[in-house]
Design a protein around this motif. Structure first.
Motif, PDB file in Angstrom:
ATOM      1  N   GLY A 121       0.829  -1.193   0.000  1.00  0.00           N
ATOM      2  CA  GLY A 121       0.000   0.000   0.000  1.00  0.00           C
ATOM      3  C   GLY A 121       0.866   1.246   0.000  1.00  0.00           C
ATOM      4  N   HIS A 161      -2.414   3.939   6.515  1.00  0.00           N
ATOM      5  CA  HIS A 161      -3.712   3.264   6.499  1.00  0.00           C
ATOM      6  C   HIS A 161      -4.357   3.436   7.871  1.00  0.00           C
ATOM      7  N   PHE A 198      -7.464   2.499  10.365  1.00  0.00           N
ATOM      8  CA  PHE A 198      -8.518   1.508  10.556  1.00  0.00           C
ATOM      9  C   PHE A 198      -9.261   1.776  11.851  1.00  0.00           C
ATOM     10  N   ASN A 223      -7.243  11.771   9.517  1.00  0.00           N
ATOM     11  CA  ASN A 223      -7.195  11.748   8.049  1.00  0.00           C
ATOM     12  C   ASN A 223      -6.874  13.133   7.494  1.00  0.00           C
ATOM     13  N   VAL A 245      -3.501   8.773   2.324  1.00  0.00           N
ATOM     14  CA  VAL A 245      -4.191   8.094   3.428  1.00  0.00           C
ATOM     15  C   VAL A 245      -5.277   7.193   2.861  1.00  0.00           C
ATOM     16  N   THR A 246      -5.438   6.002   3.439  1.00  0.00           N
ATOM     17  CA  THR A 246      -6.619   5.197   3.154  1.00  0.00           C
ATOM     18  C   THR A 246      -7.354   4.967   4.464  1.00  0.00           C
ATOM     19  N   GLY A 262     -10.283   2.606   6.506  1.00  0.00           N
ATOM     20  CA  GLY A 262     -10.937   1.302   6.447  1.00  0.00           C
ATOM     21  C   GLY A 262     -11.442   0.877   7.814  1.00  0.00           C
ATOM     22  N   GLU A 271      -1.534   2.259  10.359  1.00  0.00           N
ATOM     23  CA  GLU A 271      -0.522   1.427   9.707  1.00  0.00           C
ATOM     24  C   GLU A 271       0.289   2.297   8.742  1.00  0.00           C
ATOM     25  N   ASP A 314      -4.294  -2.273  -3.374  1.00  0.00           N
ATOM     26  CA  ASP A 314      -3.576  -1.783  -2.192  1.00  0.00           C
ATOM     27  C   ASP A 314      -3.478  -0.262  -2.110  1.00  0.00           C
ATOM     28  N   ASP A 325      -5.355   2.192  -2.805  1.00  0.00           N
ATOM     29  CA  ASP A 325      -6.497   2.933  -2.257  1.00  0.00           C
ATOM     30  C   ASP A 325      -7.398   2.082  -1.371  1.00  0.00           C
ATOM     31  N   ASN A 326      -6.905   0.923  -0.922  1.00  0.00           N
ATOM     32  CA  ASN A 326      -7.658   0.075   0.006  1.00  0.00           C
ATOM     33  C   ASN A 326      -9.092  -0.128  -0.464  1.00  0.00           C
ATOM     34  N   GLU A 328      -3.885  -3.796   6.163  1.00  0.00           N
ATOM     35  CA  GLU A 328      -4.604  -3.512   4.924  1.00  0.00           C
ATOM     36  C   GLU A 328      -4.523  -4.691   3.971  1.00  0.00           C
TER      37      GLU A 328
END
Ligand SMILES: [Zn+2]
Lengths: 248, 248
Positions: free
Chosen positions: A135, A139, A141, A175, A185-186, A188, A206, B62, B64-65, B194
């Motif tokens: 990625g 990330h 979450f 974010n 940034v993603t 989830g 992450e 990966d 953009d998740n 992720e």
């Protein structure tokens, strides 16, 4: 033993003093017919400290994933998360936060113990730190538990359900701070045993190499500047979170 | 003149060799029969014979998740279990291809089996997944339990294809899919919140998209239960296929 007794007697003494002060104040207010003023600030009413829990994931016999450095050497995820935790802790301490960490060394801490530390801290934000090679950027979450009304005694494995809404709000703040720092940034949702048991606004963060245009992902992990950028952005996010929390 | 005892010995030896010859002949016949029978029951239907149909893959990305829907036309067997394995195999082939947005080595061979079982009863039945004793070697207890059930199953053996036993069509209730991954796939899976969650979510989503009756998914590795995929994603619990979110 003596020490215990001493502390007990001193505690009763201070309690007595507290009571006396309260009675005195009550009498004074009655006499002056003035609106009641709290005479002695009770500990719970003291200005609440803004507590942040930093959880460096993995450790001990759990190395997490392995992160490869451009020189061919590797670094276990547990070392990276600890370094980030230490860096972030000093940044937050400098900004007046009270920081509690789940580990300060390469020690094995199971997920229940991590949640226990976080829940005892009564924190306003809990960040579980991870790192991965896949990625790009950071990330975020939040727990995948569906939001639930708080109960008096929440089930341990799903305690986070009552906080998910707050956790998602924290994810929004983090974010925007990361985006402002120019990091991809993603967002989830995931099942995370430690986070799912936490009774605080909690996120798993992450860190992955920055693969956005113009950056060199190869040296991201060892580049202290990259780690510092992320830590700075997280500290900024928590300051913003703090100021939001202060507003009624 | 031949002594009498020599004549008796000769007769005995002659009889013995005749008997041995007969037994040998019989054994040979029996072995031949067995071979013929085995040949008869060998699979005759090759995957190429199956008509090409459209399958919906939820392909992970990966950077953009996210999961992207992708339509693929490929030969699909009628049996739901084999069908599920072929579709998931195609999904993992995409991940193993160079330049994949969610790179995971292994490919289609990483899906050892997919079992479809009636969902509600089996979720409450711990016998399926909770036998860690492994008395008969790796994977035997968990798998044999699964196979004994009213399962629509498919088994991949090198060079041959599973006999498509005429399973009674299960009632139209929800199904639990048990996806048995190979140990080599799990060992080479990249570690990370992720990456691991995306693999599970894309498998769950793809199963649900093609077999809408699949509502829950469980994962085995070499026929055994495993704590996590690669250090992060929980493999001990059932995942809800519809939104790929785990069930508490
Ligand atoms: Zn991790």
């Amino acid at each position: 033993m003596n020490l215990l007794k001493d502390s007990q007697t001193s505690r009763t003494k201070s309690l007595r003093r507290l009571l006396a002060a309260f009675l005195l104040a009550a009498a004074a207010t009655l006499a002056a017919q003035a609106p009641p003023v709290p005479a002695v600030p009770q500990p719970p009413l003291a200005p609440p400290r803004f507590i942040v829990v930093l959880d460096a994931a993995h450790g001990g016999d759990d190395p997490g994933g392995s992160l490869t450095n451009p020189d061919g050497g590797g670094q276990p995820e547990k070392a990276f998360t600890l370094a980030l935790s230490v860096r972030l802790r000093s940044l937050l301490a400098a900004r007046g936060f009270q920081v509690i960490t789940t580990r300060e060394s390469d020690a094995a801490v199971d997920s229940d113990r991590r949640a226990e530390i976080a829940n005892r801290a009564n924190a306003q934000a809990c960040l579980s730190l991870h790192a991965a090679e896949t990625g790009s950027g950071v990330h975020l979450f939040a727990s995948s538990l569906s939001p639930a009304a708080p109960t008096r005694i929440p089930a341990w494995k799903t305690a986070q359900a009552a906080w998910v809404t707050r956790s998602l709000a924290l994810a929004g703040v983090v974010n925007s701070a990361l985006l402002q720092a120019g990091l991809p940034v993603t967002l989830g949702r995931a099942t995370l045993p430690a986070v799912d048991s936490m009774t605080c606004p909690a996120l798993a963060v992450e860190v992955a190499p920055d693969r956005s245009a113009g950056s060199n992902p190869a040296d991201s992990f060892i580049d202290p500047a990259y780690q510092a950028r992320i830590a700075e952005a997280l500290a900024t996010a928590l300051l913003e979170w703090k100021s939001e929390a202060r507003q009624p | 003149m031949i002594p009498r005892y020599q004549a008796v010995l000769f007769a005995i030896l002659l009889a013995a060799s005749v008997i041995m010859g007969v037994v040998l002949w019989q054994l040979r016949e029996r072995a031949h029969q067995r071979l013929l029978q085995g040949h008869d029951s060998a699979p005759t239907q090759a995957p190429q014979v199956a008509p090409a149909e459209q399958a919906t893959l939820l392909v992970a990305s990966d950077p953009d998740n996210s999961l992207l829907t992708q339509l693929q036309t490929l030969p699909l067997p009628q049996d739901p279990g084999s069908r599920a394995r072929v579709i998931l195999g195609k999904l993992l082939d995409l991940y193993a291809a160079p330049g994949a947005a969610h790179p995971v080595p292994g490919g289609g061979a990483s899906i050892a089996q997919v079992f479809l079982l009636p969902a509600p009863e089996l979720l409450s039945n711990p016998v399926i997944l909770s036998d860690p004793s492994g008395a008969e070697g790796r994977g035997k207890p968990a798998l044999s339990e699964v196979e004994r059930g009213p399962a629509v199953s498919s088994r991949r053996t090198p060079g041959t294809r599973a006999p498509l036993t005429p399973n009674p069509a299960p009632p139209n209730g929800p199904l639990l899919a048990v996806v048995n991954l190979t140990g080599s796939f799990v060992a080479s899976h990249p570690s990370g919140l992720e990456a691991e969650n995306l693999t599970l979510q894309s498998i769950c989503g793809t199963l649900h998209a093609n077999l809408p009756r699949v509502t829950q998914v469980r994962f085995l590795v070499d026929g055994q239960q495993r704590a996590t995929l690669a250090g992060h994603a929980d493999l001990t619990r059932a995942y809800l296929a519809a939104d790929a979110a785990p069930q508490p």
